[in-house]
Design an enzyme around this catalytic site. Structure first.
Site, PDB file in Angstrom:
ATOM      1  N   GLU A  32      99.579  21.381  53.394  1.00 19.75           N
ATOM      2  CA  GLU A  32      98.942  21.971  52.220  1.00 19.75           C
ATOM      3  C   GLU A  32      99.909  22.007  51.037  1.00 19.75           C
ATOM      4  O   GLU A  32      99.533  21.714  49.895  1.00 19.75           O
ATOM      5  CB  GLU A  32      98.440  23.384  52.512  1.00 19.75           C
ATOM      6  CG  GLU A  32      97.736  24.015  51.314  1.00 19.75           C
ATOM      7  CD  GLU A  32      97.396  25.469  51.495  1.00 19.75           C
ATOM      8  OE1 GLU A  32      97.386  26.202  50.481  1.00 19.75           O
ATOM      9  OE2 GLU A  32      97.123  25.890  52.636  1.00 19.75           O
TER      10      GLU A  32
ATOM     11  N   CYS B 214      93.882  32.942  50.962  1.00 23.85           N
ATOM     12  CA  CYS B 214      92.433  32.880  51.124  1.00 23.85           C
ATOM     13  C   CYS B 214      91.881  34.152  51.754  1.00 23.85           C
ATOM     14  O   CYS B 214      92.594  34.908  52.430  1.00 23.85           O
ATOM     15  CB  CYS B 214      92.043  31.637  51.934  1.00 23.85           C
ATOM     16  SG  CYS B 214      92.133  31.833  53.720  1.00 23.85           S
TER      17      CYS B 214
ATOM     18  N   CYS C 246      87.195  30.157  60.233  1.00 23.65           N
ATOM     19  CA  CYS C 246      86.775  30.543  58.887  1.00 23.65           C
ATOM     20  C   CYS C 246      85.824  29.470  58.353  1.00 23.65           C
ATOM     21  O   CYS C 246      85.612  28.429  58.981  1.00 23.65           O
ATOM     22  CB  CYS C 246      87.986  30.678  57.968  1.00 23.65           C
ATOM     23  SG  CYS C 246      88.871  29.112  57.709  1.00 23.65           S
TER      24      CYS C 246
ATOM     25  N   SER D  96      99.870  26.022  63.397  1.00 25.89           N
ATOM     26  CA  SER D  96      98.959  26.779  62.542  1.00 25.89           C
ATOM     27  C   SER D  96      99.717  27.861  61.782  1.00 25.89           C
ATOM     28  O   SER D  96     100.170  28.839  62.371  1.00 25.89           O
ATOM     29  CB  SER D  96      97.842  27.411  63.375  1.00 25.89           C
ATOM     30  OG  SER D  96      97.115  28.358  62.622  1.00 25.89           O
TER      31      SER D  96
END
Length: 343
Positions: A159, A228, A45, A256
């Site tokens: 995150e 997102c 991305c 991931s």
């Protein structure tokens, strides 16, 4: 798809197939085999592209070593490639020598880490995905207005740690599932807002958000959803892909989040699904009797790994590859000041 052991046939793997590192028997191509259908979009991305480019440009401009706090993105191949170019990945700023160049990973960091890096005088480039930064900005803005927060996310994910670390007063409460929503105890509910980890499953996040709204009807939602665009697009593509195939393979590393969610999306739709870090992890028995193989990749998985996986599945007997129709992503995020000149 019929599989024939290499010891029973002189035929070898298709051109370009990557043999398993363990030296196990390679299965020969058969005359009639499966079709591989590629999800669209898949793979990198804009945020991942930007983060990797920041490290590469910093290496070119300042020379090795460049220090990176945490894996720049969660992909083994990418991290190892950057290590070979001179990047050193660390978790603690104590491991960074004075005056060094430091890059923050795409997942973002807490205010405490930012302040410590400034105090130590590191030359810092922030590769935090702009969509994660958007969440940080929203938290800072609403906190000034007196809001507390419920964050939907996975405990321990960098995150989540970065977003919760934007405040140091305990006013962000993490919920990982619907059960957590019943247990959360904000100090007040008059001003309560919800934020979300950007790489979650949209369906899972929607279920938790519904529970939050049921318990706290006046909770403030983001003006735009936090998950997102790339995560959403890849999940939507898997939802279209899964009913068309007998098995879904997701290329992505175990760390991931968005890659794990892609496998879960396929599995919840009733399609057999597996996630692999690279072509070596594919098992020939997965493809026995499968006529159509769906293939996608997480937002941090490079296209070279997808090509190697395609070659490996061809070696197992697949004879054709086609792409699904899908959204073409054109998003491009700007680089930080100081790294915009050409490589």
């Amino acid at each position: 798809m019929t599989l024939i052991n290499a010891n029973m046939s002189a035929a070898g793997p298709s051109q370009g197939a990557k043999a398993p590192s363990g030296g196990s028997a390679v299965h020969a191509v058969t005359s009639v085999g499966a079709e591989i259908i590629l999800a669209e979009p898949r793979g990198f991305c804009a945020g991942v592209d930007r983060a990797i480019e920041i490290v590469e440009r910093a290496l070119h401009k300042f020379g090795a070593p460049i220090y990176v706090r945490h894996e720049i993105v969660h992909n083994t191949y990418v991290v190892n490639d950057l290590k070979a170019k001179g990047a050193i990945f660390i978790e603690e700023l104590d491991d960074v020598p004075p005056g060094a160049t430091l890059v923050f990973s795409a997942h973002g960091v807490s205010k405490a880490v930012q302040q410590e890096a400034a105090r130590r005088g590191f030359h810092v480039f922030d590769a935090t995905c702009p969509l994660v930064t958007k969440v940080h900005v929203e938290v800072a803005k609403l906190h000034k207005e007196g809001y507390e927060f419920i964050m939907i996310g996975h405990k321990g994910h960098p995150e989540v740690e970065g977003t919760m670390g934007q405040l140091d007063d305990g006013s962000i409460h993490l919920v990982e599932d619907v059960a957590d929503v019943a247990r959360v105890q904000p100090a007040q509910t008059t001003k309560l807002a919800v934020v979300t980890q950007t790489t979650l499953s949209m369906d899972d996040a929607a279920g938790i958000l519904a529970a939050v709204k049921a318990r706290f009807p006046s909770v403030r939602e983001p003006k735009q959803q936090d998950i997102c665009y790339a995560t959403q697009n890849r999940q939507d593509a898997v939802k279209l892909l899964s009913p068309q195939v007998d098995i879904v393979i997701v290329v992505g590393s175990p760390t991931s989040s968005n890659s794990n969610r892609l496998r879960e999306v396929a599995q919840k739709l009733g399609t057999e699904s597996y996630m692999v870090d690279n072509a070596d992890e594919l098992k020939p028995e997965w493809f026995e009797g499968k006529g159509r193989v769906g293939l996608t990749a997480g937002a941090s998985a490079p296209s070279i790994l997808v090509r190697q996986v395609v070659d490996r599945i061809k070696a197992f007997g697949a004879v054709s590859v086609r792409k699904m129709d899908g959204i073409e992503e054109t998003v491009k995020f700007p680089l930080p000041k100081g790294l915009k000149s050409g490589l």
